[in-house]
Design an enzyme around this catalytic site. Sequence first.
Site, PDB file in Angstrom:
ATOM      1  N   SER A 119       0.831  -1.213   0.000  1.00  0.00           N
ATOM      2  CA  SER A 119       0.000   0.000   0.000  1.00  0.00           C
ATOM      3  C   SER A 119       0.864   1.261   0.000  1.00  0.00           C
ATOM      4  O   SER A 119       0.579   2.226  -0.712  1.00  0.00           O
ATOM      5  CB  SER A 119      -0.878   0.023   1.259  1.00  0.00           C
ATOM      6  N   GLN A 141      -9.289   2.325  -0.315  1.00  0.00           N
ATOM      7  CA  GLN A 141      -9.093   2.659  -1.726  1.00  0.00           C
ATOM      8  C   GLN A 141     -10.066   3.745  -2.154  1.00  0.00           C
ATOM      9  O   GLN A 141      -9.686   4.702  -2.832  1.00  0.00           O
ATOM     10  CB  GLN A 141      -9.267   1.403  -2.588  1.00  0.00           C
ATOM     11  N   ASP A 188      -7.066  -8.059   4.537  1.00  0.00           N
ATOM     12  CA  ASP A 188      -6.265  -8.902   3.633  1.00  0.00           C
ATOM     13  C   ASP A 188      -5.715 -10.144   4.330  1.00  0.00           C
ATOM     14  O   ASP A 188      -5.233 -11.071   3.680  1.00  0.00           O
ATOM     15  CB  ASP A 188      -5.105  -8.085   3.046  1.00  0.00           C
ATOM     16  N   LYS A 218     -12.496  -9.055  -3.711  1.00  0.00           N
ATOM     17  CA  LYS A 218     -11.033  -8.891  -3.783  1.00  0.00           C
ATOM     18  C   LYS A 218     -10.546  -9.556  -5.084  1.00  0.00           C
ATOM     19  O   LYS A 218     -11.333  -9.802  -5.979  1.00  0.00           O
ATOM     20  CB  LYS A 218     -10.373  -9.480  -2.542  1.00  0.00           C
ATOM     21  N   ARG A 227     -12.695 -14.255  -1.906  1.00  0.00           N
ATOM     22  CA  ARG A 227     -11.819 -14.899  -0.908  1.00  0.00           C
ATOM     23  C   ARG A 227     -12.602 -15.700   0.132  1.00  0.00           C
ATOM     24  O   ARG A 227     -12.011 -16.537   0.812  1.00  0.00           O
ATOM     25  CB  ARG A 227     -10.905 -13.865  -0.238  1.00  0.00           C
ATOM     26  N   ARG A 248      -2.825 -13.889  -2.160  1.00  0.00           N
ATOM     27  CA  ARG A 248      -2.980 -14.187  -0.731  1.00  0.00           C
ATOM     28  C   ARG A 248      -3.571 -15.587  -0.507  1.00  0.00           C
ATOM     29  O   ARG A 248      -3.271 -16.236   0.495  1.00  0.00           O
ATOM     30  CB  ARG A 248      -3.796 -13.111  -0.029  1.00  0.00           C
TER      31      ARG A 248
HETATM   32  C1  S3P Z   1      -5.714  -1.239   0.082  1.00  0.00           C
HETATM   33  C2  S3P Z   1      -6.941  -1.247   0.678  1.00  0.00           C
HETATM   34  C3  S3P Z   1      -7.759  -2.466   0.881  1.00  0.00           C
HETATM   35  C4  S3P Z   1      -6.922  -3.720   0.715  1.00  0.00           C
HETATM   36  C5  S3P Z   1      -6.022  -3.665  -0.478  1.00  0.00           C
HETATM   37  C6  S3P Z   1      -5.073  -2.491  -0.382  1.00  0.00           C
HETATM   38  C7  S3P Z   1      -5.002   0.043  -0.075  1.00  0.00           C
HETATM   39  O1  S3P Z   1      -8.800  -2.484  -0.076  1.00  0.00           O
HETATM   40  O2  S3P Z   1      -7.743  -4.849   0.631  1.00  0.00           O
HETATM   41  O3  S3P Z   1      -5.248  -4.851  -0.577  1.00  0.00           O
HETATM   42  O4  S3P Z   1      -3.790   0.051  -0.347  1.00  0.00           O
HETATM   43  O5  S3P Z   1      -5.659   1.089   0.078  1.00  0.00           O
HETATM   44  P1  S3P Z   1     -10.204  -1.711   0.206  1.00  0.00           P
HETATM   45  O6  S3P Z   1      -9.852  -0.346   0.541  1.00  0.00           O
HETATM   46  O7  S3P Z   1     -10.977  -1.772  -1.067  1.00  0.00           O
HETATM   47  O8  S3P Z   1     -10.859  -2.487   1.308  1.00  0.00           O
END
Ligand code: S3P
Length: 428
Positions: free
Chosen positions: A21, A167, A311, A338, A342, A384
């Site tokens: 991230s 996100q 995750d 995802k 999952r 994962r």
């Molecule tokens: C992430 C946010 C998560 C996570 C992804 C990375 C990020 O997703 O599952 O692997 O870097 O902001 P969501 O925000 O859609 O839950």
Amino acid sequence: MKLLTTKHGINGELTIPADKSISHRSIMFGAISQGQTIVNNFLKAEDCLSTIAVFRQLGVTITEKNEKIYIDGKGFSGLTAPATRLDAGNSGTTMRLVLGILAGSDFTSEIAGDASLNRRPMERVMKPLREMGAELQGIEHAEFPPLRVSGHTLHEIEYQMPIASAQVKSAILFAALQAKGTTKIIEKEKSRNHTEEMIKQFGGQIDIEGRVITLKGGQTLSGQEVTVPGDISSAAFYLVAASILPNSEVILKQVGINPTRTGIIDVLKQMGATIEQIHEDEKNQAADLIVRSATLNACEIKGEIIPQLIDELPVIALAATQANGTTIIKDAQELKVKETNRIDATAAELTKMGASIEATDDGLIIHGPTPLHGAKVDSHGDHRIGMMLQIAALLTEEPVELENPEAVNISYPAFFQDLAQLIKEEQA
Ligand code: S3P
């Protein structure tokens, strides 16, 4: 591919690869800031390389020298129309965050992903960005990539998030940085806060009070030197492996311990795991973690902790197959959208190995402990799920064969080699 097994647990020391991230965001913030950004310990895995490729397509010069990544920041207005469709590969983070950046651009562009990403929902980002004034549409299907984005002058919004998603939050924050006026986001539940932290790190101003985030538009950010800590989502596989395998003790070096990401440590400890944190590096929010074999007990995982371990749930489910009692995971319907579904993939693949695990509408129910046995399993093209199955295979006496093992390259290309090292060190 035949998976690794061990008769003697796992033992030794490992430096955990960089956080995915934060690596994505280091490129994005570098690109939209003025001046140079230098990234130390960037994660060179497929997802983050997709982000580099996208920003090169947008006219940003990104180079690598002596294991450092250099980004010549151009500011939002310096990005240029790509000659071809942007390719986010398998990376949801790349696509969703880049949409927030493109929303305020002065050109039209298109973005697509691989077959998995092209099936993932994008309405969650398109809706708030449209409300801010951008034009976004699905080219083949209203809600799925490939997407076309025509950037416009943006204005502020007040947005009550219907789902807990870093996100979506981050896409709105990137758009809000370019907008007129002050944007307010009210999170459903607190999700990872790397974007907020990096706005501050790059010289911006952002106010956070509980779940309410306020950001003034029109701010100019300036390039920085960033050091990416290890990814707790990668460390998770060893936290579970060392906990459930007898005779194990592993030291995981430089793991990111941002409190919006450490749900797995809290849950494993609640289940009875022995995890110690040493050598805390406050500046980089990192520490070394020592984990040892333990007897685990079932627990209930639900509510506001879910976004803080989203995750890690597949590998937590594996831990639950070895715990005494029935573990219930709820409120995790996001797992269905995802890289693969999952919930279904975890239940189906662990069932093949002898686990007693049921998929529910928003999570999993796992009855433990159950011995696991050899089987032919599939990563479903999801990194994962692939890594979780390799950890499961460490518990079996018979061989486990994994289909589509190359999926691990999305976040952790050296995963099998690193794990082999911890097995070898014990047997030597
Ligand atoms: C992430 C946010 C998560 C996570 C992804 C990375 C990020 O997703 O599952 O692997 O870097 O902001 P969501 O925000 O859609 O839950």
